[in-house]
Design a protein around this motif. Sequence first.
Motif, PDB file in Angstrom:
ATOM      1  N   ASN A 191      10.176  -4.599  -0.136  1.00 47.29           N
ATOM      2  CA  ASN A 191      10.633  -3.849   1.043  1.00 47.29           C
ATOM      3  C   ASN A 191      11.906  -3.064   0.738  1.00 47.29           C
ATOM      4  O   ASN A 191      12.051  -1.918   1.183  1.00 47.29           O
ATOM      5  CB  ASN A 191      10.857  -4.777   2.234  1.00 47.29           C
ATOM      6  CG  ASN A 191       9.567  -5.252   2.857  1.00 47.29           C
ATOM      7  OD1 ASN A 191       8.504  -4.667   2.665  1.00 47.29           O
ATOM      8  ND2 ASN A 191       9.645  -6.337   3.611  1.00 47.29           N
ATOM      9  N   ALA A 192      12.817  -3.670  -0.004  1.00 45.58           N
ATOM     10  CA  ALA A 192      14.070  -2.979  -0.357  1.00 45.58           C
ATOM     11  C   ALA A 192      13.786  -1.766  -1.244  1.00 45.58           C
ATOM     12  O   ALA A 192      14.327  -0.682  -1.006  1.00 45.58           O
ATOM     13  CB  ALA A 192      15.020  -3.949  -1.066  1.00 45.58           C
ATOM     14  N   GLU A 193      12.929  -1.942  -2.242  1.00 45.95           N
ATOM     15  CA  GLU A 193      12.571  -0.814  -3.107  1.00 45.95           C
ATOM     16  C   GLU A 193      11.900   0.299  -2.305  1.00 45.95           C
ATOM     17  O   GLU A 193      12.204   1.477  -2.477  1.00 45.95           O
ATOM     18  CB  GLU A 193      11.604  -1.260  -4.217  1.00 45.95           C
ATOM     19  CG  GLU A 193      12.260  -1.781  -5.443  1.00 45.95           C
ATOM     20  CD  GLU A 193      11.277  -1.970  -6.593  1.00 45.95           C
ATOM     21  OE1 GLU A 193      10.077  -1.620  -6.469  1.00 45.95           O
ATOM     22  OE2 GLU A 193      11.717  -2.459  -7.642  1.00 45.95           O
ATOM     23  N   GLU A 194      10.980  -0.086  -1.438  1.00 45.85           N
ATOM     24  CA  GLU A 194      10.237   0.908  -0.655  1.00 45.85           C
ATOM     25  C   GLU A 194      11.138   1.621   0.343  1.00 45.85           C
ATOM     26  O   GLU A 194      10.956   2.819   0.592  1.00 45.85           O
ATOM     27  CB  GLU A 194       9.041   0.245   0.017  1.00 45.85           C
ATOM     28  CG  GLU A 194       7.985  -0.186  -0.998  1.00 45.85           C
ATOM     29  CD  GLU A 194       6.956  -1.157  -0.455  1.00 45.85           C
ATOM     30  OE1 GLU A 194       6.888  -1.352   0.783  1.00 45.85           O
ATOM     31  OE2 GLU A 194       6.221  -1.755  -1.272  1.00 45.85           O
ATOM     32  N   ALA A 195      12.120   0.937   0.885  1.00 48.77           N
ATOM     33  CA  ALA A 195      13.060   1.580   1.811  1.00 48.77           C
ATOM     34  C   ALA A 195      13.862   2.658   1.085  1.00 48.77           C
ATOM     35  O   ALA A 195      14.089   3.747   1.629  1.00 48.77           O
ATOM     36  CB  ALA A 195      14.000   0.542   2.433  1.00 48.77           C
ATOM     37  N   ASP A 218       6.284   9.385  -5.662  1.00 51.05           N
ATOM     38  CA  ASP A 218       5.247   8.397  -5.990  1.00 51.05           C
ATOM     39  C   ASP A 218       5.300   7.161  -5.096  1.00 51.05           C
ATOM     40  O   ASP A 218       4.790   6.096  -5.454  1.00 51.05           O
ATOM     41  CB  ASP A 218       5.368   7.983  -7.465  1.00 51.05           C
ATOM     42  CG  ASP A 218       4.920   9.080  -8.411  1.00 51.05           C
ATOM     43  OD1 ASP A 218       4.083   9.909  -8.008  1.00 51.05           O
ATOM     44  OD2 ASP A 218       5.407   9.101  -9.553  1.00 51.05           O
ATOM     45  N   TYR A 219       5.898   7.326  -3.920  1.00 57.08           N
ATOM     46  CA  TYR A 219       6.055   6.198  -2.994  1.00 57.08           C
ATOM     47  C   TYR A 219       4.722   5.529  -2.674  1.00 57.08           C
ATOM     48  O   TYR A 219       4.603   4.303  -2.745  1.00 57.08           O
ATOM     49  CB  TYR A 219       6.741   6.663  -1.705  1.00 57.08           C
ATOM     50  CG  TYR A 219       6.595   5.690  -0.561  1.00 57.08           C
ATOM     51  CD1 TYR A 219       7.300   4.496  -0.555  1.00 57.08           C
ATOM     52  CD2 TYR A 219       5.735   5.959   0.501  1.00 57.08           C
ATOM     53  CE1 TYR A 219       7.154   3.595   0.490  1.00 57.08           C
ATOM     54  CE2 TYR A 219       5.588   5.069   1.544  1.00 57.08           C
ATOM     55  CZ  TYR A 219       6.297   3.876   1.537  1.00 57.08           C
ATOM     56  OH  TYR A 219       6.141   2.984   2.554  1.00 57.08           O
ATOM     57  N   LYS A 220       3.717   6.301  -2.320  1.00 49.87           N
ATOM     58  CA  LYS A 220       2.436   5.701  -1.902  1.00 49.87           C
ATOM     59  C   LYS A 220       1.816   4.884  -3.031  1.00 49.87           C
ATOM     60  O   LYS A 220       1.310   3.782  -2.797  1.00 49.87           O
ATOM     61  CB  LYS A 220       1.473   6.779  -1.416  1.00 49.87           C
ATOM     62  CG  LYS A 220       1.827   7.320  -0.058  1.00 49.87           C
ATOM     63  CD  LYS A 220       0.809   8.324   0.434  1.00 49.87           C
ATOM     64  CE  LYS A 220       1.246   8.874   1.798  1.00 49.87           C
ATOM     65  NZ  LYS A 220       0.296   9.858   2.311  1.00 49.87           N
TER      66      LYS A 220
END
Length: 142
Positions: A59-63, A72-74
């Motif tokens: 979650n921290a990385e994705e935030a 390349d988030y998805k």
Amino acid sequence: MLLEWDQTIATGINVIDDQHKVLFRLINDVFEICQGNQCSANVKKVFNTLENYIVHHFNAEEAIQIKTKYPDYKFHKTEHGNFVDHFLFIQSEFVELGSSPDLIKQLKSLLVDWLLQHIEKQDKKLAGFLHSFEREHCIDFN
């Protein structure tokens, strides 16, 4: 100890590297209680602690990725989701069936091999993007 932190796997983003260090410690804890093909009574607690931290870290990385519009988030999020799904399956097998050589092998493949490969490829790619983002936007992720 299966996983030892060293600078060759550092991303240079302190918050990510610090979280990886905690993950390594928790993963080593899981394998410590599963030595000798027998897991102790604490297996569920240790697995739950690791599960919670994995979710926290992802979650921290994705935030950060959302905040910076990481291209390349998805893909990164999908990799995280697949990892969690696989981890939850293996975790349930350990809790229901106990330790076996096959489960230990699956667990090592996921928690050690996959994680190191993910850090080396995906997280370092993310770190390169974040370092550029820092320079362009005068933001410090450290």
